[in-house]
Write an enzyme that holds these catalytic residues in place. Structure first.
Site, mmCIF file in Angstrom:
data_model
loop_
_atom_site.group_PDB
_atom_site.id
_atom_site.type_symbol
_atom_site.label_atom_id
_atom_site.label_comp_id
_atom_site.label_asym_id
_atom_site.label_seq_id
_atom_site.Cartn_x
_atom_site.Cartn_y
_atom_site.Cartn_z
ATOM 1 N N LYS A 99 0.355 11.241 -2.278
ATOM 2 C CA LYS A 99 1.510 12.093 -1.805
ATOM 3 C C LYS A 99 1.708 12.938 -2.890
ATOM 4 O O LYS A 99 1.967 14.195 -2.416
ATOM 5 C CB LYS A 99 2.852 11.033 -1.719
ATOM 6 C CG LYS A 99 2.803 10.152 -0.485
ATOM 7 C CD LYS A 99 3.659 8.976 -0.503
ATOM 8 C CE LYS A 99 3.374 8.045 0.410
ATOM 9 N NZ LYS A 99 4.168 6.839 0.557
ATOM 10 N N GLN A 138 8.950 4.532 -3.528
ATOM 11 C CA GLN A 138 7.537 3.645 -2.853
ATOM 12 C C GLN A 138 8.000 2.012 -2.704
ATOM 13 O O GLN A 138 8.452 1.565 -3.772
ATOM 14 C CB GLN A 138 6.449 3.686 -3.746
ATOM 15 C CG GLN A 138 5.164 3.298 -3.151
ATOM 16 C CD GLN A 138 4.562 4.079 -1.756
ATOM 17 O OE1 GLN A 138 4.735 5.252 -1.762
ATOM 18 N NE2 GLN A 138 4.126 3.291 -0.815
ATOM 19 N N ASP A 168 11.929 10.159 3.666
ATOM 20 C CA ASP A 168 11.276 8.785 4.242
ATOM 21 C C ASP A 168 11.862 8.141 5.610
ATOM 22 O O ASP A 168 11.454 7.404 6.176
ATOM 23 C CB ASP A 168 11.034 7.712 3.245
ATOM 24 C CG ASP A 168 9.503 7.493 2.977
ATOM 25 O OD1 ASP A 168 8.785 7.677 3.610
ATOM 26 O OD2 ASP A 168 9.439 6.428 1.854
#
Ligand code: NDP
Length: 304
Positions: A54, A98, A121
């Protein structure tokens, strides 16, 4: 092969090029480069690999990556402070924590602290809640399901009125994928580990999204002829020698693996109308959609 292959690698590359061009236009107009903060708690190798990919994508597309590697033993309060600081930081447009977090941390609370405008996200309860409600628009949609729908639309698959079956009901893939399909007027059945007569249910699907993490479980004779099959699964299976023993890598000394999806591709491609490969299908779309979401976050915050 009768099915049309949906090339996620190519479509993801096109999304990345669009985002790169848009970022360059913004920078030329004097706007700051979009910034994505990645928060990685602990030292899980798989999580570190995903976060590194990412960060790399950010840089390749002209955005700025702010990485926050944190020790596995960080306390809940300390992590909450990191999120609050990132919410306040004007250079940071998107915040990505994450998952999974170590077990002692309250994931739900951490996700709920991320400012809705920075929730690239799409996992904060407000964004998911809006996705689940009729007539409400989330600011961000979770990246993997967003990628699945994008692939269907790019392939020209009609979602409205279709019978869609989603295999899996996880918070990150199955459930948001089902909500997105409902929002696009499909009739959706969500299956999970307690679903009875799974092959029968899957056979009704004009659109199948498989996200169960079971290597090649969906067989060709489960697929309705002409169906669109989106295979989210990423499963490592051991490569074998002709005598059936595991094939060992000369380089690493470890057993070699290949990646397969949740769908038996060789069988399904003879029946389906459209199909995504693994690798090279949904996988590359996840990061491409994260980049798109990060650009959108910058637009929301910088253009008002
Ligand atoms: P989870 O393990 O969180 O969820 C799996 C889901 O599948 C659960 O709802 C579970 O049911 C259901 N399930 C498991 N076994 C069966 C079975 N035998 N029959 C029917 N349903 C079953 O997985 P994720 O959603 O996180 O991931 C799914 C797959 O997608 C994995 O292979 C993962 O690696 C991959 N993935 C790929 C991404 C990408 O970028 N391409 C991103 C994220 C994931 P129940 O709820 O009853 O337990």
């Amino acid at each position: 092969m009768t099915a049309q292959l949906i090339d996620g690698k190519l479509i993801a590359q096109q999304v990345r090029e669009q985002v790169t061009a848009e970022v360059a236009k913004r920078v030329a107009a004097g706007k700051p480069r979009p910034g994505l903060a990645t928060v990685l708690v602990g030292d899980r190798v798989d999580s570190a690999t995903y976060v590194a990919a990412k960060q790399k994508a950010c840089e390749e597309l002209g955005m700025v990556s702010y990485h926050h590697p944190l020790p596995a033993e960080i306390t809940q309060l300390e992590l909450e402070r990191v999120i609050r600081d990132l919410n306040e930081d004007e250079l940071v447009n998107g915040i990505l924590v994450q998952l999974p977090l170590p077990a002692h941390l309250d994931e739900e609370r951490i996700l709920s602290l991320i400012s809705i405008e920075k929730d690239v996200d799409g996992f904060s309860p407000i964004n998911i809640g809006r996705l689940a409600q009729k007539g409400r628009e989330p600011l961000f949609v979770p990246c993997t399901p967003y990628g699945c729908i994008y692939l269907l639309e790019r392939a020209g698959v009609k979602i409205e009125g279709a019978n869609a079956v989603v295999l899996g009901r996880s918070n990150i893939v199955g459930m948001p994928a089902a909500l997105l399909l409902i929002g696009k007027n499909a009739t959706v059945t969500v299956c999970h580990s307690r679903t009875k007569n799974l092959p029968e249910v899957v056979r009704q699907a004009d659109i199948l999204i498989a996200a169960i993490g079971r290597a090649e479980m969906v067989r060709g004779d489960w697929i309705k002829p002409g169906a669109a099959v989106i295979d989210v699964g990423i499963n490592g299976v051991p490569l074998l020698n002709p005598d059936g023993s595991p094939l060992i890598s000369e380089k690493t000394g470890k057993p070699r693996q290949k990646l397969v999806g949740d769908v038996n591709f060789e069988e399904a491609k003879e029946v389906a109308g459209f199909i995504t490969p693994v690798p090279g299908g949904v996988g590359p779309m996840t990061i491409a959609m994260l980049m798109r979401n990060t650009l959108r976050a910058a637009e929301i915050q910088q253009d008002r």
